[in-house]
Design an enzyme around this catalytic site. Structure first.
Site, PDB file in Angstrom:
ATOM      1  N   TYR A 174       5.572   9.143   7.745  1.00 25.20           N
ATOM      2  CA  TYR A 174       4.160   9.555   7.780  1.00 25.20           C
ATOM      3  C   TYR A 174       4.025  11.083   7.831  1.00 25.20           C
ATOM      4  CZ  TYR A 174      -0.666   9.596   9.674  1.00 25.20           C
ATOM      5  OH  TYR A 174      -2.003   9.809   9.900  1.00 25.20           O
ATOM      6  N   LYS A 224       2.250  13.419   5.072  1.00 25.38           N
ATOM      7  CA  LYS A 224       1.080  14.245   5.416  1.00 25.38           C
ATOM      8  C   LYS A 224       1.356  15.734   5.179  1.00 25.38           C
ATOM      9  CE  LYS A 224      -1.938  11.080   6.699  1.00 25.38           C
ATOM     10  NZ  LYS A 224      -3.095  10.786   5.832  1.00 25.38           N
TER      11      LYS A 224
HETATM   12  P1  NAI Z   1      -7.651   2.876   9.680  1.00 26.78           P
HETATM   13  O1  NAI Z   1      -6.381   2.096   9.652  1.00 26.78           O
HETATM   14  O2  NAI Z   1      -8.706   2.482  10.646  1.00 26.78           O
HETATM   15  O3  NAI Z   1      -8.290   2.960   8.231  1.00 26.78           O
HETATM   16  C1  NAI Z   1      -7.503   3.113   7.083  1.00 26.78           C
HETATM   17  C2  NAI Z   1      -8.159   2.372   5.937  1.00 26.78           C
HETATM   18  O4  NAI Z   1      -7.354   2.572   4.774  1.00 26.78           O
HETATM   19  C3  NAI Z   1      -8.265   0.859   6.175  1.00 26.78           C
HETATM   20  O5  NAI Z   1      -9.571   0.412   5.902  1.00 26.78           O
HETATM   21  C4  NAI Z   1      -7.239   0.269   5.207  1.00 26.78           C
HETATM   22  O6  NAI Z   1      -7.608  -1.008   4.710  1.00 26.78           O
HETATM   23  C5  NAI Z   1      -7.243   1.319   4.107  1.00 26.78           C
HETATM   24  N1  NAI Z   1      -6.016   1.283   3.313  1.00 26.78           N
HETATM   25  C6  NAI Z   1      -4.738   1.112   3.734  1.00 26.78           C
HETATM   26  N2  NAI Z   1      -3.904   1.099   2.690  1.00 26.78           N
HETATM   27  C7  NAI Z   1      -4.667   1.248   1.558  1.00 26.78           C
HETATM   28  C8  NAI Z   1      -4.385   1.308   0.180  1.00 26.78           C
HETATM   29  N3  NAI Z   1      -3.135   1.187  -0.296  1.00 26.78           N
HETATM   30  N4  NAI Z   1      -5.422   1.497  -0.670  1.00 26.78           N
HETATM   31  C9  NAI Z   1      -6.679   1.615  -0.217  1.00 26.78           C
HETATM   32  N5  NAI Z   1      -7.011   1.549   1.080  1.00 26.78           N
HETATM   33  C10 NAI Z   1      -6.010   1.378   1.960  1.00 26.78           C
HETATM   34  O7  NAI Z   1      -7.172   4.382   9.944  1.00 26.78           O
HETATM   35  P2  NAI Z   1      -7.987   5.723  10.309  1.00 26.78           P
HETATM   36  O8  NAI Z   1      -7.525   6.145  11.642  1.00 26.78           O
HETATM   37  O9  NAI Z   1      -9.425   5.577  10.029  1.00 26.78           O
HETATM   38  O10 NAI Z   1      -7.309   6.727   9.260  1.00 26.78           O
HETATM   39  C11 NAI Z   1      -7.988   7.360   8.189  1.00 26.78           C
HETATM   40  C12 NAI Z   1      -7.155   8.551   7.723  1.00 26.78           C
HETATM   41  O11 NAI Z   1      -7.023   9.489   8.783  1.00 26.78           O
HETATM   42  C13 NAI Z   1      -5.732   8.179   7.306  1.00 26.78           C
HETATM   43  O12 NAI Z   1      -5.343   8.942   6.196  1.00 26.78           O
HETATM   44  C14 NAI Z   1      -4.914   8.567   8.518  1.00 26.78           C
HETATM   45  O13 NAI Z   1      -3.570   8.820   8.196  1.00 26.78           O
HETATM   46  C15 NAI Z   1      -5.665   9.817   8.969  1.00 26.78           C
HETATM   47  N6  NAI Z   1      -5.403  10.215  10.345  1.00 26.78           N
HETATM   48  C16 NAI Z   1      -5.781   9.399  11.404  1.00 26.78           C
HETATM   49  C17 NAI Z   1      -5.534   9.816  12.695  1.00 26.78           C
HETATM   50  C18 NAI Z   1      -5.919   9.011  13.884  1.00 26.78           C
HETATM   51  O14 NAI Z   1      -5.598   9.431  15.022  1.00 26.78           O
HETATM   52  N7  NAI Z   1      -6.596   7.888  13.725  1.00 26.78           N
HETATM   53  C19 NAI Z   1      -4.862  11.101  12.972  1.00 26.78           C
HETATM   54  C20 NAI Z   1      -4.523  11.847  11.813  1.00 26.78           C
HETATM   55  C21 NAI Z   1      -4.805  11.418  10.544  1.00 26.78           C
END
Ligand code: NAI
Length: 248
Positions: free
Chosen positions: A154, A158
Site C-alpha cells: 500500500y 501510494k
Molecule cells: P473504503 O474501503 O471505505 O472505500 C473504498 C471504496 O473503494 C469502496 O467503496 C470499495 O468498494 C471501492 N473499491 C475497492 N476496490 C475497487 C476497485 N477495484 N474499483 C473500484 N472501486 C473499488 O475506504 P476509504 O477509507 O473511504 O478510502 C478512500 C481512499 O482514501 C482510498 O484510496 C484510501 O487508500 C485512502 N486513504 C484512506 C485513509 C483512511 O484512514 N481511511 C488514509 C489514507 C488514505
C-alpha cells in the site's frame, strides 16, 4: 461554486469518496458515483440526488480495468453532458509484514491503488483535453510519504500516486488541467475499522491535533483543489492529517 460542473469520483459508494461527492453536490455539482460495487454506487447516487437536488448517476466501474474507466468517462459525458472534475479515490488494502506478504496481495494493492490512478488519469484527460479544462485530484496517503509497517504494498502504491500526480501535473498543465493529490492521515472508515483499538488510540495520541480525522475533512481539501480557487495550483501534495507527518 460548482453549478453545472460534473464530477466523477471512483470508489465513492461509501467512505471518503462518498464524503467528497456530497461536499461537491452540496455546492451544486452534478455527480457520477462509481464503484466496483455497482449496486452500492446506484444507491448512493440516488440518495445524493434526493438530498442535494443535483443530477447524480451510479456507474459500476472496476478501476483496474482500463476499458471500464474509459466507459466511466464516456458515461459522464453521455448522461450528464460534460466532465470537469475527476477524483481517483478507489483504494484497497491487504496488510501483512513484508516477509510474509504474498505476491497476490502485492499485485492487487498495486493494481487498485496505482494502476487504477494511471487508467483514471488517461480516461479523464481524454475528455478534458478537448475541453481545455479539468481538475484531477488523486487520493494518496501519509503512508506514501513515511511508509507504514505491515503495508509495503500500500505504501509503495501510494508513493507511486504522488509521483504520477507530479508527472501528470507537468504533462497536462498546458491543457489547463490541474493534477493534485491529497494525503489523508488516519480517518475512520470501513477501510480502517478493523485496526486494533490500541493502534488507533496511539496514532491519535501522537497526532499534533489530537483528534480523529473525518471523511469530511478530506472532502473539504479535495473540494478546494477541484474549485476555481485552486486554478493556479498544480502538482501539490496536500497532507490532511492533523499534523501527523509535519515536515514532509
Ligand atoms: P473504503 O474501503 O471505505 O472505500 C473504498 C471504496 O473503494 C469502496 O467503496 C470499495 O468498494 C471501492 N473499491 C475497492 N476496490 C475497487 C476497485 N477495484 N474499483 C473500484 N472501486 C473499488 O475506504 P476509504 O477509507 O473511504 O478510502 C478512500 C481512499 O482514501 C482510498 O484510496 C484510501 O487508500 C485512502 N486513504 C484512506 C485513509 C483512511 O484512514 N481511511 C488514509 C489514507 C488514505
Amino acid at each position: 461554486m460548482f453549478k453545472d460542473r460534473v464530477a466523477v469520483i471512483t470508489g465513492s459508494q461509501r467512505g471518503i469518496g462518498r464524503a467528497i461527492a456530497e461536499s461537491l453536490a452540496e455546492q451544486g455539482c452534478n455527480i457520477v458515483i462509481s464503484d466496483i460495487n455497482g449496486e452500492g454506487a446506484q444507491k448512493t447516487a440516488d440518495e445524493i440526488a434526493a438530498k442535494y437536488g443535483v443530477k447524480a448517476i451510479g456507474v459500476s466501474c472496476n478501476v483496474t480495468k482500463k476499458e471500464e474507466q474509459t466507459a466511466l468517462a464516456n458515461a459522464a459525458v453521455e448522461k450528464l453532458g460534460r466532465l470537469d472534475i475527476w477524483v481517483n479515490n478507489a483504494g484497497a488494502i491487504r496488510d501483512d509484514l513484508l516477509m510474509r506478504m504474498s505476491e497476490a496481495d502485492w499485485d492487487l494493492v498495486q493494481t487498485v491503488n496505482l494502476k487504477g490512478v494511471f487508467f483514471g488519469i488517461q480516461a479523464a484527460t481524454k475528455v478534458m483535453m478537448k475541453a481545455k479544462y479539468g481538475k484531477i485530484v488523486n487520493i494518496s496517503s501519509v503512508a506514501g510519504l513515511v511508509g507504514s509497517a505491515g503495508q509495503a504494498n500500500y505504501a509503495s502504491a501510494k508513493a507511486g500516486v504522488i509521483a504520477i500526480t507530479k508527472t501528470a501535473a507537468r504533462e497536462y498543465a498546458s491543457r489547463n488541467i490541474t493534477v493534485n493529490a491529497v494525503c489523508p492521515g488516519f480517518i475512520l472508515t470501513d477501510m480502517t475499522s478493523n485496526l486494533p483499538d490500541k493502534w488507533k488510540e496511539e496514532v491519535i495520541k501522537q497526532t499534533p491535533l489530537p483528534k480523529r480525522g473525518e471523511p469530511a475533512d478530506i472532502a473539504k481539501a479535495v473540494r478546494f483543489l477541484a474549485s476555481s480557487d485552486a486554478d493556479f495550483i498544480t502538482g501539490v501534495i496536500l497532507r490532511v492529517d492533523g499534523g501527523m507527518v509535519i515536515g514532509l
